[in-house]
Each structure stands twice: as structure tokens, then as C-alpha cells.
Design an enzyme around this catalytic site. Structure first.
Site, PDB file in Angstrom:
ATOM      1  N   GLY A   1      -0.248 -20.505  64.357  1.00 31.70           N
ATOM      2  CA  GLY A   1      -1.268 -20.229  63.079  1.00 31.70           C
ATOM      3  C   GLY A   1      -1.116 -21.424  62.287  1.00 31.70           C
ATOM      4  N   SER A   2      -1.881 -21.227  61.137  1.00 29.85           N
ATOM      5  CA  SER A   2      -1.823 -22.508  60.061  1.00 29.85           C
ATOM      6  C   SER A   2      -0.926 -22.575  59.168  1.00 29.85           C
ATOM      7  CB  SER A   2      -3.197 -22.148  59.387  1.00 29.85           C
ATOM      8  OG  SER A   2      -4.170 -22.137  60.146  1.00 29.85           O
ATOM      9  N   VAL A   3      -0.627 -23.864  58.782  1.00 29.94           N
ATOM     10  CA  VAL A   3       0.549 -23.968  57.644  1.00 29.94           C
ATOM     11  C   VAL A   3       0.102 -24.456  56.245  1.00 29.94           C
ATOM     12  CG1 VAL A   3       2.611 -25.343  57.108  1.00 29.94           C
ATOM     13  CG2 VAL A   3       2.207 -24.579  59.624  1.00 29.94           C
TER      14      VAL A   3
ATOM     15  N   GLN B   1      -2.223 -27.302  61.724  1.00 28.96           N
ATOM     16  CA  GLN B   1      -2.502 -26.115  62.402  1.00 28.96           C
ATOM     17  C   GLN B   1      -1.555 -26.307  63.924  1.00 28.96           C
ATOM     18  OE1 GLN B   1      -5.130 -23.786  62.070  1.00 28.96           O
ATOM     19  NE2 GLN B   1      -4.505 -22.608  63.793  1.00 28.96           N
ATOM     20  N   GLY B   2      -0.978 -24.829  64.103  1.00 32.91           N
ATOM     21  CA  GLY B   2      -0.150 -24.993  65.408  1.00 32.91           C
ATOM     22  C   GLY B   2      -0.439 -24.075  66.172  1.00 32.91           C
ATOM     23  N   GLY B   3       0.140 -23.652  67.232  1.00 36.39           N
ATOM     24  CA  GLY B   3       0.234 -22.640  68.205  1.00 36.39           C
ATOM     25  C   GLY B   3      -0.031 -21.326  67.725  1.00 36.39           C
TER      26      GLY B   3
ATOM     27  N   LYS C   1       3.747 -20.664  56.987  1.00 36.42           N
ATOM     28  CA  LYS C   1       3.076 -20.731  58.196  1.00 36.42           C
ATOM     29  C   LYS C   1       2.471 -19.212  58.378  1.00 36.42           C
ATOM     30  CE  LYS C   1       4.135 -22.408  61.798  1.00 36.42           C
ATOM     31  NZ  LYS C   1       4.893 -22.903  63.244  1.00 36.42           N
TER      32      LYS C   1
ATOM     33  N   ASP D   1      10.115 -25.596  72.779  1.00 35.37           N
ATOM     34  CA  ASP D   1       8.751 -26.245  72.365  1.00 35.37           C
ATOM     35  C   ASP D   1       9.329 -27.634  71.456  1.00 35.37           C
ATOM     36  OD1 ASP D   1       6.255 -27.129  72.575  1.00 35.37           O
ATOM     37  OD2 ASP D   1       5.449 -25.921  70.872  1.00 35.37           O
TER      38      ASP D   1
END
Length: 341
Positions: free
Chosen positions: A32-34, A28-30, A49, A146
């Protein structure tokens, strides 16, 4: 061959089939989900993603920027293979990296997961080349904003690839102005000018700062901030290692005698990258040259962080908010904007 050179557009039904209805979640990232997926024919593994519905750009912008990012082909940048855009459903299809992310290795207590200094230097060079390509090798300059261990992925041979460089970060090369709406980042890696314009303009040098923080974590084998350290002087690694590299002791034994030559090099290059003023930092091209050379030709930079003659004090994290706020209180509005977004 044409299909391999440009991202393929998939329907949402294709995405659900490729991921077996989103069965295998990788993280899970900033944004959305992968999920892990398989492309047929050929059983090619991919990482998909799923972007959150509140993505900033509209459908046209999304497809335009996907087209630009899709033309990126570099050994040290994760390749975008496809995308989906159906109303608010948006997805990016990337090549799958079986080695996982770099943070699992540099912060691991498992000795089997640690790299030799030669391998770490090789990985650092690969990351630098990938970022430099995003800055200078593309039709449009791509600013990542980032850079951190979590966003560096490794293939089966541990070749590093820069990932998650997102969307809406494309700028004409030579354009020094980056709009406030582009700001993002992770506390601990975010450049000072992203918080206050007193430290310079937001530019590719902001990625250099983040890379420097990453480099120091690779060298130290730990997160830069450790508020639970038994010795308070070691709680902020960049400050501690700077003192260690510049201390002169009476006698023949130097505080850095037990440091590996490549460890020393990674630290010195990292300290150059995290200079507070953006114009004092090297470019990524300069960084590559420093990493390719030996440690003997490297000079120590100025002390790159706010502190008295002693050490940086950290509480529960190592973000620079207290120091930055104290030095430029007139930037309160901008500072609050960054914290709240």
C-alpha cells in the site's frame, strides 16, 4: 505510559485527520501507500501505511497480529504506534524516520550522502541486531522475508531500523515449517529455498540470505547486478568480489590490497550469508559476532552461487530463475507459483 507500550486503535476519521487527508505521500510499497502524518498533542511525526484492500488476513487476525508486533521494542526495529481496522480500511501507524531509506545512500552518486566504512559497519551491525531480535527476541518468531535496502530506514542520527516486516509472518520459535502462503520477497534478495525446496526449508535462514545480498550492496556501493557493466565479469558483484578475494597473483601485490579492511569484512560475511543451501548459512547471531570481530579471523566460504569456474551470467536482472530451473525442473509448479505471486 500504557499508551506508549501498546498500539493505539484509531478510527478512519482519525487517520484522515492525522494525514491531513493524505496530503503528503512518502512512497508506495507492495502492501500500500505510505503517508506522513502528525499526532496531536505534541506534533509527533508518524508514517502511516494504508494497506491495500486485498490483504490476506481477516479483521480478527489483523488485530491479533498487530497486538503481537506492537509489543516489539528494539532500537533497530521501527516501532508500530497504532493501527486502524474498519471493514476493509486498514492502516498501520509507525514512527517517522527522517533519514529515509538506506537505498538512497548506498546507491547514491552524491558524495555527501556516502558513509565512511566505520559508519557502514555500524549500520550493518544495527540491521543484523534488528533482524536477530525479530527472529529470537520476541514471544513469537517474526520472519521478514523482504530484507532489502528500501526496507531499512534511518533516523535523524542514521541509526538503522528494520521496517515493513508485515503481517502474517509470526511463527512459534523452533518451528521449521513455513506455509507456502507466506512466501514473498523481492527478486535479487529472495533466498533459493523460497523458489525450490531442493535448497532447504524456508526459515529464518531465508532472511539471512537476503541480509547477505544487502550487505554486499552496502560494501560495493552498487546494486549486485549491473547488466550494463562495461566488463561482463563485474556485472554480478557477488561473483566478482568472490573472485577478487580468492585470487592469488604472482608477486607481492594482492588483488585485495586496495580494499579497506571493513569492506573486506562486509563482503566475506555477505558471502557466508548467501550460501545456496540454507544449512550452510550462519544464523543472525553468528552474523553479529562476525561483524563485531575483525577480518583476520574470518575464513572464506565456499563459492555461494551457481556458475562454472568463471562468472555468473546475468541478462536483464540477477534473479536466479534460469539456474534454479535448470537444476530442479521437478519444481516447475512451485517456481511458477512464486513468479506469478
Amino acid at each position: 505510559m500504557q499508551q506508549m507500550l501498546v498500539p493505539i486503535r484509531y478510527a478512519y476519521t482519525d487517520i484522515t485527520a492525522i494525514t491531513s487527508h493524505f496530503r503528503d505521500k512518502l512512497g508506495q510499497g507492495g502492501y500500500g501507500s505510505v503517508y506522513k502524518g502528525v499526532l496531536l498533542p505534541g506534533d509527533l511525526h508518524v508514517a502511516i501505511k494504508m494497506l491495500e484492500g486485498n490483504s490476506n488476513c481477516n479483521g480478527e487476525d489483523f488485530i491479533s497480529e498487530v497486538s503481537t508486533i506492537g509489543r516489539i521494542h528494539h532500537v533497530n526495529v521501527v516501532r508500530l504506534m497504532g493501527f486502524c481496522s474498519e471493514e476493509m480500511r486498514r492502516a498501520l501507524v509507525y514512527e517517522y524516520m527522517p533519514g529515509g531509506s538506506l537505498d538512497k545512500y548506498i546507491f547514491s552518486s552524491d558524495k555527501e550522502k556516502t558513509f565512511s566504512w566505520d559508519k557502514l559497519n555500524e549500520i550493518a551491525l544495527g540491521i543484523a541486531r534488528g533482524i536477530d531480535y525479530l527472529h529470537q527476541g520476541c514471544e513469537m518468531q517474526i520472519l521478514h522475508f523482504d530484507i532489502k535496502p528500501h526496507n531499512i530506514l534511518l533516523d535523524s542520527n542514521f541509526v538503522p531500523k528494520v521496517a515493513d516486516f508485515g503481517l502474517a509472518k509470526l511463527y512459534p520459535r523452533g518451528n521449521s515449517f513455513v506455509p507456502l502462503s507466506a512466501l514473498r520477497g523481492t527478486i535479487g534478495y529472495i533466498a533459493p529455498e523460497m523458489i525450490s525446496r531442493s535448497f532447504g526449508v524456508i526459515s529464518s535462514k531465508s532472511d539471512v540470505y537476503s541480509f547477505g545480498m544487502l550487505l554486499l550492496e552496502m560494501a560495493g556501493g552498487r546494486r549486485n547486478a549491473n547488466p550494463n557493466a562495461a566488463n561482463s565479469s563485474q556485472s554480478y558483484y557477488p561473483s566478482w568480489v568472490y573472485d577478487r578475494l580468492t585470487e592469488q597473483q604472482v608477486g607481492d601485490i594482492s588483488p585485495v590490497d586496495d580494499m579497506h579492511e571493513l569492506e573486506k569484512k562486509l563482503c566475506i560475511v555477505g558471502l557466508w550469508c548467501i550460501q545456496m543451501k540454507s544449512h550452510d548459512r550462519p544464523t543472525m547471531s553468528d552474523v553479529i559476532e562476525m561483524l563485531e570481530g575483525g577480518v583476520d579471523g574470518l575464513q572464506m566460504p565456499s563459492r555461494p552461487f551457481f556458475c562454472d569456474e568463471g562468472h555468473v551470467h546475468v541478462d536483464d536482472s540477477y534473479h536466479l530463475s534460469s539456474e534454479l530451473t535448470a537444476i530442479s525442473e521437478e519444481e516447475d509448479e512451485l517456481f511458477c507459483f512464486v513468479l506469478l505471486n
